[in-house]
Design a protein around this motif. Sequence first.
Motif, mmCIF file in Angstrom:
data_model
loop_
_atom_site.group_PDB
_atom_site.id
_atom_site.type_symbol
_atom_site.label_atom_id
_atom_site.label_comp_id
_atom_site.label_asym_id
_atom_site.label_seq_id
_atom_site.Cartn_x
_atom_site.Cartn_y
_atom_site.Cartn_z
ATOM 1 N N THR A 63 72.195 37.875 47.543
ATOM 2 C CA THR A 63 73.343 38.088 48.430
ATOM 3 C C THR A 63 73.290 37.132 49.611
ATOM 4 O O THR A 63 74.302 36.542 49.990
ATOM 5 C CB THR A 63 73.379 39.550 48.923
ATOM 6 O OG1 THR A 63 73.472 40.413 47.786
ATOM 7 C CG2 THR A 63 74.549 39.795 49.854
ATOM 8 N N GLY A 64 72.117 36.957 50.189
ATOM 9 C CA GLY A 64 71.958 36.029 51.309
ATOM 10 C C GLY A 64 72.215 34.595 50.901
ATOM 11 O O GLY A 64 72.809 33.812 51.649
ATOM 12 N N LEU A 65 71.762 34.235 49.705
ATOM 13 C CA LEU A 65 72.010 32.889 49.198
ATOM 14 C C LEU A 65 73.507 32.680 48.986
ATOM 15 O O LEU A 65 74.055 31.641 49.359
ATOM 16 C CB LEU A 65 71.242 32.656 47.894
ATOM 17 C CG LEU A 65 71.401 31.282 47.245
ATOM 18 C CD1 LEU A 65 70.942 30.164 48.176
ATOM 19 C CD2 LEU A 65 70.646 31.236 45.922
ATOM 20 N N ALA A 66 74.177 33.669 48.420
ATOM 21 C CA ALA A 66 75.626 33.569 48.203
ATOM 22 C C ALA A 66 76.360 33.391 49.531
ATOM 23 O O ALA A 66 77.292 32.578 49.634
ATOM 24 C CB ALA A 66 76.145 34.802 47.466
ATOM 25 N N ALA A 68 75.134 32.070 52.287
ATOM 26 C CA ALA A 68 74.836 30.730 52.784
ATOM 27 C C ALA A 68 75.648 29.674 52.042
ATOM 28 O O ALA A 68 76.188 28.744 52.652
ATOM 29 C CB ALA A 68 73.338 30.442 52.657
ATOM 30 N N LEU A 69 75.757 29.801 50.723
ATOM 31 C CA LEU A 69 76.517 28.843 49.931
ATOM 32 C C LEU A 69 77.998 28.881 50.293
ATOM 33 O O LEU A 69 78.673 27.842 50.296
ATOM 34 C CB LEU A 69 76.337 29.125 48.437
ATOM 35 C CG LEU A 69 74.934 28.902 47.876
ATOM 36 C CD1 LEU A 69 74.871 29.359 46.419
ATOM 37 C CD2 LEU A 69 74.493 27.469 48.018
ATOM 38 N N ALA A 70 78.505 30.068 50.600
ATOM 39 C CA ALA A 70 79.923 30.214 50.933
ATOM 40 C C ALA A 70 80.297 29.460 52.207
ATOM 41 O O ALA A 70 81.477 29.170 52.426
ATOM 42 C CB ALA A 70 80.281 31.695 51.065
ATOM 43 N N GLY A 71 79.317 29.115 53.012
ATOM 44 C CA GLY A 71 79.581 28.381 54.243
ATOM 45 C C GLY A 71 79.746 26.885 54.044
ATOM 46 O O GLY A 71 79.944 26.152 55.011
ATOM 47 N N HIS A 72 79.661 26.423 52.799
ATOM 48 C CA HIS A 72 79.756 24.986 52.514
ATOM 49 C C HIS A 72 81.050 24.665 51.779
ATOM 50 O O HIS A 72 81.425 25.368 50.842
ATOM 51 C CB HIS A 72 78.566 24.533 51.656
ATOM 52 C CG HIS A 72 77.288 24.526 52.411
ATOM 53 N ND1 HIS A 72 76.824 23.414 53.075
ATOM 54 C CD2 HIS A 72 76.383 25.502 52.628
ATOM 55 C CE1 HIS A 72 75.677 23.705 53.658
ATOM 56 N NE2 HIS A 72 75.389 24.966 53.405
ATOM 57 N N GLY A 115 80.053 30.901 39.869
ATOM 58 C CA GLY A 115 80.580 31.841 40.857
ATOM 59 C C GLY A 115 80.377 31.438 42.304
ATOM 60 O O GLY A 115 80.563 32.251 43.212
ATOM 61 N N HIS A 116 80.004 30.195 42.546
ATOM 62 C CA HIS A 116 79.850 29.709 43.921
ATOM 63 C C HIS A 116 80.072 28.202 43.943
ATOM 64 O O HIS A 116 80.115 27.546 42.903
ATOM 65 C CB HIS A 116 78.470 30.065 44.501
ATOM 66 C CG HIS A 116 77.318 29.540 43.708
ATOM 67 N ND1 HIS A 116 76.874 28.242 43.793
ATOM 68 C CD2 HIS A 116 76.518 30.143 42.800
ATOM 69 C CE1 HIS A 116 75.846 28.065 42.983
ATOM 70 N NE2 HIS A 116 75.607 29.199 42.359
ATOM 71 N N VAL A 117 80.197 27.687 45.153
ATOM 72 C CA VAL A 117 80.437 26.262 45.345
ATOM 73 C C VAL A 117 79.225 25.456 44.863
ATOM 74 O O VAL A 117 78.083 25.910 44.942
ATOM 75 C CB VAL A 117 80.734 25.987 46.843
ATOM 76 C CG1 VAL A 117 79.516 26.187 47.719
ATOM 77 C CG2 VAL A 117 81.295 24.597 47.056
#
Length: 183
Positions: A63-66, A68-72, A115-117
Amino acid sequence: MTSIPEPGLARFNASADNVALAALREVCAGRAWGGAVLAGRPYATVDDLLAAGDRATAGLTDTGLAEALAGHPPIGRPTPGDPVSAREQRGLAGASERLTAELAELNLAYEEKFGHVFLICATGMTGERMRDALEERLRHTPERERATARAELGRINRIRLSRLVTGTDTRAPTRAAAPGQAP
């Protein structure tokens, strides 16, 4: 012998928690990451700060990694008006329409699969190299890609942390292979 902190590090150590946390959130959007780095203050050296950032990155939950990734922003689409985003993706300056279209298509395929950038430490990379890395990483399993994305996040965080307290990228890591990945 007492180590005298670098001026930027001394300011970071002496900053009010809310000010330091806001600066850390500019480095990494993950709240858990920022909280972990903040909790280690004061840091005696920049290397100690970078090591704390590495530990915080390694300790991120999925969840924390997701978060962090969402901020890019996606590769090829730096955040408008954000000089950090533009600087980190400057290898795409002047990219052809074809390369830009390829990146857009590959980014979409990546986001659909994982599911992420797509995250890569783009500092010093050409647009073609970013595209090639994206194509290669689309072949990863979700587990391998999560490990690769975490490693890339760590590289980005190190560069940004270093810039935060020294104003330079001199402490940027070399590009090492992620677990299970050839260099």
